[in-house]
Design an enzyme around this catalytic site. Structure first.
Site, PDB file in Angstrom:
ATOM      1  N   TRP A 162       7.960   4.333   2.513  1.00 26.00           N
ATOM      2  CA  TRP A 162       7.478   3.261   3.370  1.00 26.00           C
ATOM      3  C   TRP A 162       6.966   2.077   2.566  1.00 26.00           C
ATOM      4  CZ3 TRP A 162       9.567   4.186   7.786  1.00 26.00           C
ATOM      5  CH2 TRP A 162       9.669   5.493   8.257  1.00 26.00           C
ATOM      6  N   PHE A 193       0.861  -1.178   0.000  1.00 23.72           N
ATOM      7  CA  PHE A 193       0.000   0.000   0.000  1.00 23.72           C
ATOM      8  C   PHE A 193       0.901   1.232   0.000  1.00 23.72           C
ATOM      9  CE2 PHE A 193      -2.279   3.129   2.765  1.00 23.72           C
ATOM     10  CZ  PHE A 193      -3.297   3.434   1.874  1.00 23.72           C
ATOM     11  N   LEU A 244       0.754   5.076   0.025  1.00 24.90           N
ATOM     12  CA  LEU A 244       0.071   6.370   0.185  1.00 24.90           C
ATOM     13  C   LEU A 244       1.087   7.444   0.604  1.00 24.90           C
ATOM     14  CD1 LEU A 244      -2.400   8.267   0.642  1.00 24.90           C
ATOM     15  CD2 LEU A 244      -2.566   7.306   2.948  1.00 24.90           C
ATOM     16  N   GLN A 259      12.526  -3.704  31.648  1.00 25.16           N
ATOM     17  CA  GLN A 259      12.925  -3.284  32.993  1.00 25.16           C
ATOM     18  C   GLN A 259      12.882  -4.463  33.966  1.00 25.16           C
ATOM     19  OE1 GLN A 259      14.021  -0.259  33.480  1.00 25.16           O
ATOM     20  NE2 GLN A 259      14.315  -0.331  35.683  1.00 25.16           N
ATOM     21  N   GLU A 271      -0.400   3.481  10.296  1.00 25.14           N
ATOM     22  CA  GLU A 271      -1.868   3.456  10.174  1.00 25.14           C
ATOM     23  C   GLU A 271      -2.516   4.541  11.015  1.00 25.14           C
ATOM     24  OE1 GLU A 271      -2.943   1.157   8.063  1.00 25.14           O
ATOM     25  OE2 GLU A 271      -0.953   0.276   7.947  1.00 25.14           O
ATOM     26  N   PRO A 282       7.443  11.370   0.853  1.00 25.19           N
ATOM     27  CA  PRO A 282       8.495  11.998   1.672  1.00 25.19           C
ATOM     28  C   PRO A 282       8.003  13.288   2.333  1.00 25.19           C
ATOM     29  CG  PRO A 282       9.397  11.269  -0.434  1.00 25.19           C
ATOM     30  CD  PRO A 282       7.924  11.023  -0.503  1.00 25.19           C
ATOM     31  N   THR A 310      -1.107   8.078  13.281  1.00 32.06           N
ATOM     32  CA  THR A 310      -0.382   8.237  14.542  1.00 32.06           C
ATOM     33  C   THR A 310      -1.396   8.347  15.689  1.00 32.06           C
ATOM     34  OG1 THR A 310      -0.394  10.634  14.371  1.00 32.06           O
ATOM     35  CG2 THR A 310       1.481   9.497  13.373  1.00 32.06           C
ATOM     36  N   SER A 311      -0.885   8.199  16.911  1.00 30.44           N
ATOM     37  CA  SER A 311      -1.771   8.324  18.079  1.00 30.44           C
ATOM     38  C   SER A 311      -2.452   9.688  18.099  1.00 30.44           C
ATOM     39  CB  SER A 311      -0.964   8.135  19.360  1.00 30.44           C
ATOM     40  OG  SER A 311      -0.727   6.769  19.568  1.00 30.44           O
ATOM     41  N   GLU A 312      -1.732  10.708  17.655  1.00 28.85           N
ATOM     42  CA  GLU A 312      -2.320  12.057  17.657  1.00 28.85           C
ATOM     43  C   GLU A 312      -3.499  12.122  16.683  1.00 28.85           C
ATOM     44  OE1 GLU A 312       0.936  11.392  17.365  1.00 28.85           O
ATOM     45  OE2 GLU A 312       1.720  12.172  19.240  1.00 28.85           O
TER      46      GLU A 312
HETATM   47  C1  LIG Z   1       7.532   1.211   9.929  1.00 28.13           C
HETATM   48  C2  LIG Z   1       6.566   2.002   9.130  1.00 28.13           C
HETATM   49  C3  LIG Z   1       5.824   1.379   8.129  1.00 28.13           C
HETATM   50  C4  LIG Z   1       4.950   2.136   7.329  1.00 28.13           C
HETATM   51  N1  LIG Z   1       4.258   1.516   6.319  1.00 28.13           N
HETATM   52  C5  LIG Z   1       3.527   2.266   5.462  1.00 28.13           C
HETATM   53  C6  LIG Z   1       2.897   1.675   4.319  1.00 28.13           C
HETATM   54  O1  LIG Z   1       2.935   0.451   4.128  1.00 28.13           O
HETATM   55  N2  LIG Z   1       2.254   2.485   3.437  1.00 28.13           N
HETATM   56  C7  LIG Z   1       2.162   3.843   3.634  1.00 28.13           C
HETATM   57  O2  LIG Z   1       1.562   4.517   2.791  1.00 28.13           O
HETATM   58  N3  LIG Z   1       2.717   4.423   4.728  1.00 28.13           N
HETATM   59  C8  LIG Z   1       3.392   3.678   5.635  1.00 28.13           C
HETATM   60  N4  LIG Z   1       3.983   4.267   6.729  1.00 28.13           N
HETATM   61  C9  LIG Z   1       3.865   5.703   6.920  1.00 28.13           C
HETATM   62  C10 LIG Z   1       2.980   6.092   8.095  1.00 28.13           C
HETATM   63  O3  LIG Z   1       1.638   5.858   7.771  1.00 28.13           O
HETATM   64  C11 LIG Z   1       3.282   7.561   8.406  1.00 28.13           C
HETATM   65  O4  LIG Z   1       4.574   7.599   8.976  1.00 28.13           O
HETATM   66  C12 LIG Z   1       2.257   8.178   9.325  1.00 28.13           C
HETATM   67  O5  LIG Z   1       1.023   8.337   8.657  1.00 28.13           O
HETATM   68  C13 LIG Z   1       2.697   9.552   9.838  1.00 28.13           C
HETATM   69  O6  LIG Z   1       3.084  10.377   8.807  1.00 28.13           O
HETATM   70  P1  LIG Z   1       4.504  11.121   8.865  1.00 28.13           P
HETATM   71  O7  LIG Z   1       5.523  10.118   9.243  1.00 28.13           O
HETATM   72  O8  LIG Z   1       4.693  11.838   7.580  1.00 28.13           O
HETATM   73  O9  LIG Z   1       4.385  12.136  10.056  1.00 28.13           O
HETATM   74  P2  LIG Z   1       3.715  13.604   9.987  1.00 28.13           P
HETATM   75  O10 LIG Z   1       2.382  13.534   9.366  1.00 28.13           O
HETATM   76  O11 LIG Z   1       4.707  14.530   9.397  1.00 28.13           O
HETATM   77  O12 LIG Z   1       3.557  13.894  11.527  1.00 28.13           O
HETATM   78  C14 LIG Z   1       4.667  14.232  12.363  1.00 28.13           C
HETATM   79  C15 LIG Z   1       4.174  14.345  13.798  1.00 28.13           C
HETATM   80  O13 LIG Z   1       3.165  15.369  13.885  1.00 28.13           O
HETATM   81  C16 LIG Z   1       1.960  14.845  14.404  1.00 28.13           C
HETATM   82  N5  LIG Z   1       0.832  15.501  13.731  1.00 28.13           N
HETATM   83  C17 LIG Z   1       0.635  15.677  12.412  1.00 28.13           C
HETATM   84  N6  LIG Z   1      -0.498  16.328  12.180  1.00 28.13           N
HETATM   85  C18 LIG Z   1      -1.073  16.557  13.383  1.00 28.13           C
HETATM   86  C19 LIG Z   1      -2.273  17.201  13.820  1.00 28.13           C
HETATM   87  N7  LIG Z   1      -3.160  17.683  12.962  1.00 28.13           N
HETATM   88  N8  LIG Z   1      -2.521  17.251  15.143  1.00 28.13           N
HETATM   89  C20 LIG Z   1      -1.654  16.725  16.039  1.00 28.13           C
HETATM   90  N9  LIG Z   1      -0.504  16.110  15.690  1.00 28.13           N
HETATM   91  C21 LIG Z   1      -0.213  16.022  14.380  1.00 28.13           C
HETATM   92  C22 LIG Z   1       2.013  13.364  14.090  1.00 28.13           C
HETATM   93  O14 LIG Z   1       1.164  12.632  14.959  1.00 28.13           O
HETATM   94  C23 LIG Z   1       3.486  13.077  14.305  1.00 28.13           C
HETATM   95  O15 LIG Z   1       3.742  12.918  15.676  1.00 28.13           O
HETATM   96  C24 LIG Z   1       4.812   3.525   7.570  1.00 28.13           C
HETATM   97  C25 LIG Z   1       5.527   4.123   8.609  1.00 28.13           C
HETATM   98  C26 LIG Z   1       6.390   3.389   9.388  1.00 28.13           C
HETATM   99  C27 LIG Z   1       7.157   4.078  10.492  1.00 28.13           C
END
Ligand SMILES: Cc1cc2nc3c(=O)[nH]c(=O)nc-3n(C[C@H](O)[C@H](O)[C@H](O)COP(=O)(O)OP(=O)(O)OC[C@H]3O[C@@H](n4cnc5c(N)ncnc54)[C@H](O)[C@@H]3O)c2cc1C
Length: 411
Positions: free
Chosen positions: A155, A122, A124, A338, A365, A127, A367-369
């Site tokens: 990813w 998948f 989506l 621990q 899938e 960078p 983030t917690s936020e």
């Molecule tokens: C090991 C791994 C496997 C993955 N596999 C896939 C995959 O198979 N396919 C795919 O498409 N993607 C994949 N991802 C990507 C993953 O879905 C994204 O990393 C995730 O959606 C967060 O996006 P970002 O890393 O760009 O962080 P950002 O969107 O840049 O966010 C950075 C920080 O800001 C916080 N934040 C952002 N917006 C808000 C808001 N409005 N309010 C509060 N906090 C906010 C976030 O919670 C985070 O803490 C994978 C990621 C990892 C680490």
């Protein structure tokens, strides 16, 4: 209300547990050490019928739904998070297909995945954008009977082993979320170039990559659902997968805590097993409470998906399960390490691996936020309420007193 599993669900759990104990557990440390995609586990899952669980019978599945797959993912994730992810990708690659695929697309891709002939990924995230998925900049331009896709993806777990990818792109870049479409891209394709494997912290058996999409040509029939209607489809697709990520969290947490408990029974300090020191034992009991809470949320989430409720009505429950289970997994992995003391930090034992693997769960899938945003929105929209009547409780404070009560002496 009946909290018991059905006979069939018990059977799925028993099968998955047997595979987890006999095939997954003995391989877990080596998968982490070597960082190589565990082809043997994929074959074991296929032979045991686990890849078929969450698919309808008409497409080669067993019809056990999300709940069936959740049970299996939980079992294997107790020993190896990569194995849980591998099993989860059966739906991560196909949930959108089940929602919006044509009968031909479903018959090819869904049946292929259910039978273990095809693997998908998948794509989506990019960078420059993850959580804000409507801001993706990859484009798909219609050219006769084809689309030409240009951009970059980051990813895309399992892309290195995938036979197809669900790629999300903008077909109308000016229209924001109303200009998004999804495509099914058969692999390999010269326009889909994996340029780098990303050096990540944990879950090392399932690689993640950077992909360049250079003049990636796909037939018009590769469109999944309707053009420009892909954003909602992708959100629904991701929603459906959330109970599975939650199940990985529940499994990892349970594994970490059971390992830690066994060690705490056996290790003695100051003349008694360390579990007898409340500072060691009580945190494990606290985690047992949290694991059971996360597990119930996860099972309910899977059940809601299987009931086919509208996204609006259930999204916050799916988010709760995912957020809770992934956070419990991190706390459990931390506490397990621990509990083992210094040796918990060594690569000789699984606690160090659990610690690294768990950390991924609050990022993927959603983030917690982002899940808290979904939950809060449901609360504010009245979709999530426990039936409290503010007026019955006397209404809200007005903000400033209108009368000075009799007898009140102002200093
Ligand atoms: C090991 C791994 C496997 C993955 N596999 C896939 C995959 O198979 N396919 C795919 O498409 N993607 C994949 N991802 C990507 C993953 O879905 C994204 O990393 C995730 O959606 C967060 O996006 P970002 O890393 O760009 O962080 P950002 O969107 O840049 O966010 C950075 C920080 O800001 C916080 N934040 C952002 N917006 C808000 C808001 N409005 N309010 C509060 N906090 C906010 C976030 O919670 C985070 O803490 C994978 C990621 C990892 C680490």
């Amino acid at each position: 209300m009946d909290f018991r599993l059905s006979e069939r669900q018990e059977e799925i759990r028993a099968t998955a547990r047997r595979i987890a104990e006999t095939v997954v557990a003995p391989r877990a440390a080596a998968i982490d050490r070597d960082g190589v995609y565990p082809e043997d586990l994929f074959e074991a899952f296929r032979d045991a019928g686990l890849l078929r669980l969450a698919f309808p019978e008409e497409y080669g599945g067993t019809g056990d739904g999300m709940m069936g797959l959740v049970l299996a993912v939980e079992e294997v994730a107790k020993y190896c998070s990569s194995a849980g992810l591998l099993l989860l990708t059966t739906r991560l690659a196909t949930s959108g297909l089940l929602i919006a695929g044509t009968p031909e697309q479903k018959d090819h891709y869904v049946r292929g995945v259910a039978e273990g002939r095809l693997r998908g990924c998948f794509a989506l995230t990019e960078p420059e954008t993850g959580s804000d998925s409507a801001a993706i900049t990859t484009t798909a331009t219609r050219d006769g009977d084809e689309y030409v896709i240009e951009g970059a993806k980051l990813w895309a777990g399992q892309a290195t082993a995938a036979d197809f990818a669900m790629v999300v792109a903008k077909t109308d870049p000016a229209a924001g979320s109303r200009g998004v479409s999804a495509f099914l891209v058969d692999l390999p394709n010269p326009g889909f170039r994996i340029v780098r494997q990303l050096p990540k912290m944990g879950v090392l058996g399932v690689p993640v990559v950077e992909i360049h999409l250079d003049q990636l040509r796909v037939p018009a029939s590769a469109l999944l659902g309707e053009e420009n209607r892909g954003f909602k489809l992708v959100m629904r697709h991701l929603n459906v997968v959330r109970p599975l990520v939650a199940a990985r969290g529940v499994g990892l947490a349970a594994g970490a805590v059971e390992y830690a408990l066994a060690y705490a029974e056996q290790r003695h300090t100051f003349g008694q097993p360390i579990v007898e020191h409340q500072a060691v034992g009580f945190p494990l009991a606290n985690l047992a409470i949290e694991i059971e809470a996360a597990r119930l949320l996860t099972y309910r989430a899977a059940w809601l998906v299987d009931q086919g409720g509208s996204d609006r009505d259930i999204a916050h429950f799916l988010s709760m399960a995912k957020a809770m289970a992934s956070e419990v997994a991190i706390r459990a992995a931390d506490r397990a390490l621990q509990t083992l003391g210094g040796i918990g930090y060594l690569k000789d034992y699984p606690t160090e691996r659990y610690y690294r693997d768990a950390r991924q769960l609050t990022l993927v899938e959603g983030t917690s936020e982002i899940h808290r945003l979904i939950i809060l929105r449901a609360m504010r929209d009245g979709l999530l309420s426990w039936g409290y009547d503010v007026e019955a409780a006397g209404g809200l404070p007005s903000g400033r007193p209108t009368t000075v009560p009799d007898g009140l002496v102002m200093a």
